[in-house]
Scaffold this motif. Structure first.
Motif, PDB file in Angstrom:
ATOM      1  N   ARG A 134      38.641 -30.459   8.924  1.00 50.52           N
ATOM      2  CA  ARG A 134      37.437 -30.988   8.304  1.00 50.52           C
ATOM      3  C   ARG A 134      36.704 -31.934   9.258  1.00 50.52           C
ATOM      4  O   ARG A 134      37.307 -32.573  10.107  1.00 50.52           O
ATOM      5  CB  ARG A 134      37.790 -31.759   7.029  1.00 50.52           C
ATOM      6  CG  ARG A 134      38.069 -30.870   5.836  1.00 50.52           C
ATOM      7  CD  ARG A 134      36.776 -30.385   5.216  1.00 50.52           C
ATOM      8  NE  ARG A 134      37.026 -29.474   4.101  1.00 50.52           N
ATOM      9  CZ  ARG A 134      36.060 -28.850   3.433  1.00 50.52           C
ATOM     10  NH1 ARG A 134      34.804 -29.049   3.771  1.00 50.52           N
ATOM     11  NH2 ARG A 134      36.349 -28.043   2.439  1.00 50.52           N
ATOM     12  N   ARG A 135      35.381 -32.030   9.072  1.00 49.65           N
ATOM     13  CA  ARG A 135      34.592 -32.973   9.861  1.00 49.65           C
ATOM     14  C   ARG A 135      34.991 -34.406   9.491  1.00 49.65           C
ATOM     15  O   ARG A 135      35.379 -34.682   8.358  1.00 49.65           O
ATOM     16  CB  ARG A 135      33.108 -32.762   9.600  1.00 49.65           C
ATOM     17  CG  ARG A 135      32.592 -31.435  10.120  1.00 49.65           C
ATOM     18  CD  ARG A 135      31.173 -31.191   9.653  1.00 49.65           C
ATOM     19  NE  ARG A 135      30.283 -32.277  10.053  1.00 49.65           N
ATOM     20  CZ  ARG A 135      29.007 -32.367   9.650  1.00 49.65           C
ATOM     21  NH1 ARG A 135      28.511 -31.456   8.827  1.00 49.65           N
ATOM     22  NH2 ARG A 135      28.254 -33.379  10.055  1.00 49.65           N
ATOM     23  N   SER A 136      34.875 -35.292  10.470  1.00 52.64           N
ATOM     24  CA  SER A 136      35.388 -36.648  10.278  1.00 52.64           C
ATOM     25  C   SER A 136      34.710 -37.378   9.123  1.00 52.64           C
ATOM     26  O   SER A 136      35.342 -38.171   8.432  1.00 52.64           O
ATOM     27  CB  SER A 136      35.199 -37.461  11.568  1.00 52.64           C
ATOM     28  OG  SER A 136      33.824 -37.521  11.908  1.00 52.64           O
ATOM     29  N   LYS A 137      33.425 -37.105   8.870  1.00 53.76           N
ATOM     30  CA  LYS A 137      32.717 -37.833   7.825  1.00 53.76           C
ATOM     31  C   LYS A 137      33.150 -37.415   6.426  1.00 53.76           C
ATOM     32  O   LYS A 137      33.060 -38.199   5.485  1.00 53.76           O
ATOM     33  CB  LYS A 137      31.210 -37.634   7.977  1.00 53.76           C
ATOM     34  CG  LYS A 137      30.627 -38.335   9.204  1.00 53.76           C
ATOM     35  CD  LYS A 137      29.116 -38.204   9.248  1.00 53.76           C
ATOM     36  CE  LYS A 137      28.532 -38.953  10.442  1.00 53.76           C
ATOM     37  NZ  LYS A 137      27.047 -38.842  10.499  1.00 53.76           N
ATOM     38  N   ARG A 168      36.234 -35.647   5.712  1.00 55.13           N
ATOM     39  CA  ARG A 168      37.663 -35.365   5.503  1.00 55.13           C
ATOM     40  C   ARG A 168      38.312 -36.343   4.525  1.00 55.13           C
ATOM     41  O   ARG A 168      39.178 -35.960   3.740  1.00 55.13           O
ATOM     42  CB  ARG A 168      38.426 -35.349   6.825  1.00 55.13           C
ATOM     43  CG  ARG A 168      38.459 -36.648   7.585  1.00 55.13           C
ATOM     44  CD  ARG A 168      39.558 -36.614   8.659  1.00 55.13           C
ATOM     45  NE  ARG A 168      39.333 -35.624   9.670  1.00 55.13           N
ATOM     46  CZ  ARG A 168      38.889 -35.877  10.908  1.00 55.13           C
ATOM     47  NH1 ARG A 168      38.579 -37.130  11.234  1.00 55.13           N
ATOM     48  NH2 ARG A 168      38.759 -34.931  11.776  1.00 55.13           N
ATOM     49  N   TRP A 169      37.881 -37.615   4.573  1.00 52.56           N
ATOM     50  CA  TRP A 169      38.560 -38.609   3.745  1.00 52.56           C
ATOM     51  C   TRP A 169      38.206 -38.442   2.268  1.00 52.56           C
ATOM     52  O   TRP A 169      39.037 -38.656   1.387  1.00 52.56           O
ATOM     53  CB  TRP A 169      38.226 -40.010   4.230  1.00 52.56           C
ATOM     54  CG  TRP A 169      38.507 -40.158   5.697  1.00 52.56           C
ATOM     55  CD1 TRP A 169      37.616 -40.347   6.694  1.00 52.56           C
ATOM     56  CD2 TRP A 169      39.801 -40.053   6.311  1.00 52.56           C
ATOM     57  NE1 TRP A 169      38.247 -40.378   7.911  1.00 52.56           N
ATOM     58  CE2 TRP A 169      39.593 -40.204   7.715  1.00 52.56           C
ATOM     59  CE3 TRP A 169      41.083 -39.850   5.832  1.00 52.56           C
ATOM     60  CZ2 TRP A 169      40.641 -40.157   8.622  1.00 52.56           C
ATOM     61  CZ3 TRP A 169      42.136 -39.811   6.740  1.00 52.56           C
ATOM     62  CH2 TRP A 169      41.907 -39.962   8.120  1.00 52.56           C
ATOM     63  N   THR A 170      36.965 -37.994   2.004  1.00 54.02           N
ATOM     64  CA  THR A 170      36.577 -37.715   0.611  1.00 54.02           C
ATOM     65  C   THR A 170      37.367 -36.536   0.070  1.00 54.02           C
ATOM     66  O   THR A 170      37.901 -36.575  -1.051  1.00 54.02           O
ATOM     67  CB  THR A 170      35.069 -37.415   0.536  1.00 54.02           C
ATOM     68  OG1 THR A 170      34.345 -38.525   1.058  1.00 54.02           O
ATOM     69  CG2 THR A 170      34.638 -37.158  -0.906  1.00 54.02           C
ATOM     70  N   TYR A 171      37.465 -35.472   0.874  1.00 56.06           N
ATOM     71  CA  TYR A 171      38.230 -34.301   0.459  1.00 56.06           C
ATOM     72  C   TYR A 171      39.709 -34.639   0.294  1.00 56.06           C
ATOM     73  O   TYR A 171      40.371 -34.148  -0.627  1.00 56.06           O
ATOM     74  CB  TYR A 171      38.064 -33.174   1.485  1.00 56.06           C
ATOM     75  CG  TYR A 171      36.797 -32.383   1.300  1.00 56.06           C
ATOM     76  CD1 TYR A 171      36.687 -31.402   0.301  1.00 56.06           C
ATOM     77  CD2 TYR A 171      35.692 -32.604   2.116  1.00 56.06           C
ATOM     78  CE1 TYR A 171      35.516 -30.676   0.143  1.00 56.06           C
ATOM     79  CE2 TYR A 171      34.516 -31.882   1.960  1.00 56.06           C
ATOM     80  CZ  TYR A 171      34.436 -30.915   0.965  1.00 56.06           C
ATOM     81  OH  TYR A 171      33.279 -30.195   0.794  1.00 56.06           O
ATOM     82  N   LEU A 172      40.210 -35.488   1.200  1.00 48.48           N
ATOM     83  CA  LEU A 172      41.625 -35.852   1.124  1.00 48.48           C
ATOM     84  C   LEU A 172      41.906 -36.643  -0.151  1.00 48.48           C
ATOM     85  O   LEU A 172      42.905 -36.396  -0.843  1.00 48.48           O
ATOM     86  CB  LEU A 172      42.009 -36.686   2.352  1.00 48.48           C
ATOM     87  CG  LEU A 172      43.462 -37.185   2.416  1.00 48.48           C
ATOM     88  CD1 LEU A 172      44.434 -36.013   2.374  1.00 48.48           C
ATOM     89  CD2 LEU A 172      43.690 -38.016   3.663  1.00 48.48           C
ATOM     90  N   ARG A 173      41.031 -37.582  -0.458  1.00 39.97           N
ATOM     91  CA  ARG A 173      41.208 -38.363  -1.692  1.00 39.97           C
ATOM     92  C   ARG A 173      41.185 -37.449  -2.918  1.00 39.97           C
ATOM     93  O   ARG A 173      41.992 -37.594  -3.847  1.00 39.97           O
ATOM     94  CB  ARG A 173      40.106 -39.422  -1.775  1.00 39.97           C
ATOM     95  CG  ARG A 173      40.343 -40.464  -2.852  1.00 39.97           C
ATOM     96  CD  ARG A 173      39.247 -41.514  -2.863  1.00 39.97           C
ATOM     97  NE  ARG A 173      39.295 -42.352  -1.666  1.00 39.97           N
ATOM     98  CZ  ARG A 173      38.447 -42.279  -0.650  1.00 39.97           C
ATOM     99  NH1 ARG A 173      37.473 -41.383  -0.676  1.00 39.97           N
ATOM    100  NH2 ARG A 173      38.561 -43.075   0.399  1.00 39.97           N
ATOM    101  N   PRO A 228      46.712 -39.157  18.250  1.00 38.84           N
ATOM    102  CA  PRO A 228      47.200 -40.438  17.699  1.00 38.84           C
ATOM    103  C   PRO A 228      46.125 -41.249  16.985  1.00 38.84           C
ATOM    104  O   PRO A 228      46.418 -41.972  16.043  1.00 38.84           O
ATOM    105  CB  PRO A 228      47.735 -41.172  18.928  1.00 38.84           C
ATOM    106  CG  PRO A 228      47.029 -40.552  20.093  1.00 38.84           C
ATOM    107  CD  PRO A 228      46.845 -39.120  19.722  1.00 38.84           C
ATOM    108  N   HIS A 229      44.876 -41.128  17.434  1.00 35.17           N
ATOM    109  CA  HIS A 229      43.803 -41.880  16.771  1.00 35.17           C
ATOM    110  C   HIS A 229      43.592 -41.377  15.345  1.00 35.17           C
ATOM    111  O   HIS A 229      43.359 -42.165  14.423  1.00 35.17           O
ATOM    112  CB  HIS A 229      42.507 -41.773  17.572  1.00 35.17           C
ATOM    113  CG  HIS A 229      42.558 -42.493  18.884  1.00 35.17           C
ATOM    114  ND1 HIS A 229      42.462 -43.856  18.997  1.00 35.17           N
ATOM    115  CD2 HIS A 229      42.725 -42.013  20.163  1.00 35.17           C
ATOM    116  CE1 HIS A 229      42.529 -44.210  20.279  1.00 35.17           C
ATOM    117  NE2 HIS A 229      42.701 -43.113  20.999  1.00 35.17           N
ATOM    118  N   LEU A 230      43.700 -40.056  15.167  1.00 32.57           N
ATOM    119  CA  LEU A 230      43.585 -39.497  13.825  1.00 32.57           C
ATOM    120  C   LEU A 230      44.776 -39.916  12.967  1.00 32.57           C
ATOM    121  O   LEU A 230      44.620 -40.262  11.786  1.00 32.57           O
ATOM    122  CB  LEU A 230      43.500 -37.967  13.892  1.00 32.57           C
ATOM    123  CG  LEU A 230      43.402 -37.234  12.553  1.00 32.57           C
ATOM    124  CD1 LEU A 230      42.205 -37.718  11.750  1.00 32.57           C
ATOM    125  CD2 LEU A 230      43.324 -35.719  12.780  1.00 32.57           C
TER     126      LEU A 230
END
Length: 501
Positions: A57-60, A62-67, A94-96
């Motif tokens: 997923r794109r970085s912007k 991914r966190w919404t989809y993950l939640r 590692p940054h991810l």
């Protein structure tokens, strides 16, 4: 042919075994040699789904989809084990992995953590040489008491978990150096020492920088002999037989400075000889410490001999070295030699320091050359250096000794216009005594008022000075009043002391 093939297979097995033994991670071996995360019987597809989402997923977004994914597919939070599996799949990025860790911290309802999951992210950051970030995570772990099951020796517990997870995470050996340094950052000195001991019991030596940091911290916090004890533990017997980490010049500099600071000057000379036995070449700081020992002991000729040795060996003196040797000559009143060295500094393009100017002011004042002391003081002020109280005190004393009391008074009043300057009580006492000696009682009273305003209470010496001054002027009535006042003041102080006791 069969015999040759069998022999070749045997040789290959032996070579493989030797390769394992040569691998430094053998020291941290676990039952599994694989660096891949072990499978989790609970929701095995969830780990792969999260990994896929994070990596594709794109970085912007991914966190919404993950939640959304975690909220809809789990009835409980991700377990620490599942977090570790996901993080290990991300170790090549590692940054991810770090961003995923921070995501779980800011969304605690979606993931729980324990020491093992913290250790996983610490290992991942260490193997990627993201040392500062790894140390931040270590310090945050120590700031979470719940991770340590109600207390106990937190540094040792984290060390043990890091040790067990070392192979699994394909980590780097200096992860334990980061742990020791993080403990030192948090003043967990005993924990740092214990970790170093546990490493040595496994035949592992921390890096020389870590050893030096440990020794220096113990020297500073627990004293020179405690620091020397840690030095002997950390470097151990291996240094005598050519193995293990060896002390360097910075190690010995820290030890010598620690013993000098604590007044154990005999040990400084012993450590100097020990440094030579280890083949460590002294640098400018090393010479500075030993020169300071000689100067403090009045052995200025020995100090000068060392200074000349520096030149012969091509060791360029630094500012600290000049401060020490100039201070030594000022202490014995050899101001010409001190000035020569001060000029030499300028030729070497080394800027003077407040310490050097103060040495010169004090030196000239002590030999009664107050005019030279004043010139140095004015030059010091022009350069923007603020004199310490004892320097101004030396000037006041020198001027008063030459009957130049008004100049001394002006100098002190100008110095006190700087709100950061705190004069000594002795400076006021010197002025009051000089003014009373000259019969200038009104001016002496004004100085005494300024003295009280700076927080210095009148003492028997001040009272005695005023009484003698008034008696000298024939004012016995005022002298009697001051005697009574002094008696009452001393009585009140005694009552306060008795009440406190």
């Amino acid at each position: 042919m069969l015999t040759l093939q069998f022999q070749w297979q045997q040789n290959r097995q032996i070579l493989n075994q030797l390769a394992v033994l040569k691998n430094p991670t053998f020291l941290f071996s676990s039952s599994s040699s694989s660096s891949q995360p072990p499978p989790d019987p609970d929701q095995p597809s969830l780990v792969s789904d999260v990994v896929s989402l994070l990596t594709h997923r794109r970085s912007k977004s991914r966190w919404t989809y993950l939640r959304s994914l975690l909220s809809s597919t789990t009835t409980t939070a991700l377990t620490p084990s599942q977090f570790s599996q996901i993080a290990l799949h991300l170790k090549s990025n590692p940054h991810l992995a770090l961003r995923f860790f921070h995501f779980t911290l800011t969304n605690p309802s979606l993931c729980s953590h324990n020491l093992r999951s913290y250790s996983t992210i610490i290992h991942i950051l260490s193997r990627a040489r993201l040392k500062t970030r790894a140390r931040i995570i270590i310090r945050s772990a120590f700031g979470s008491p719940a991770l340590f099951d109600g207390g106990g020796d937190a540094p040792v517990k984290l060390f043990e978990v890091l040790l067990r997870t070392y192979r699994e995470c394909d980590s780097a050996p200096f992860v334990f150096d980061l742990l020791i340094k993080s403990c030192l950052d948090l003043k967990k000195i005993d924990g740092s020492i214990q970790i170093a001991r546990m490493l040595r019991s496994r035949g592992i030596s921390p890096q020389i920088g870590t050893c030096n940091a440990l020794v220096s911290t113990v020297l500073r916090e627990k004293g020179c002999f405690a620091g020397f004890g840690v030095f002997r533990e950390v470097f151990g017997e291996e240094v005598k037989i050519g193995g293990g980490v060896r002390p360097n010049v910075h190690t010995f500099n820290a030890l010598m400075a620690g013993f000098y600071r604590d007044g154990e000057i005999e040990m400084v000379e012993e450590l100097w000889r020990e440094m030579e036995r280890f083949g460590c070449v002294p640098n400018a700081f090393s010479y500075s410490v030993l020169i300071a020992v000689f100067c403090d002991g009045g052995k200025i000729r020995e100090a000068l001999k060392l200074w000349e040795e520096m030149g012969v060996k091509g060791v360029k003196p630094d500012l600290v070295a000049y401060e020490v040797i100039i201070g030594g000559f000022c202490k014995i009143g050899e101001m010409e030699k001190a000035e020569d060295l001060f000029r030499e500094m300028g030729l070497c393009e080394i800027e003077g320091s407040c310490v050097i100017y103060e040495h010169l002011v004090k030196g000239y004042s002590d030999i009664g050359d107050v005019d030279s002391a004043i010139l140095v003081y004015k030059d010091m002020s022009r350069k923007g250096f603020r004199a310490e109280a004892w320097t101004v005190e030396a000037l006041v004393g020198g001027l008063c000794a030459k009957k130049r009391v008004s100049e001394a008074l002006d100098l002190l009043r100008v110095a006190t216009t700087d709100v950061l300057f705190h004069p000594s009580g002795k400076s006021y006492e010197i002025l009051i005594m000089a003014l009373c000696e000259d019969g200038k009682m009104e001016e002496a009273l004004k100085v005494q008022a300024e003295m009280v305003g700076k927080g210095f209470e009148p003492n028997p010496k001040i009272y005695g000075t005023f009484i003698r001054g008034y008696m000298k002027l024939g004012n016995e009535e005022m002298a009697a009043i001051l005697r009574e006042e002094m008696s009452e003041t001393l009585k009140q102080k005694e009552e306060v002391v008795d009440h406190t006791d």
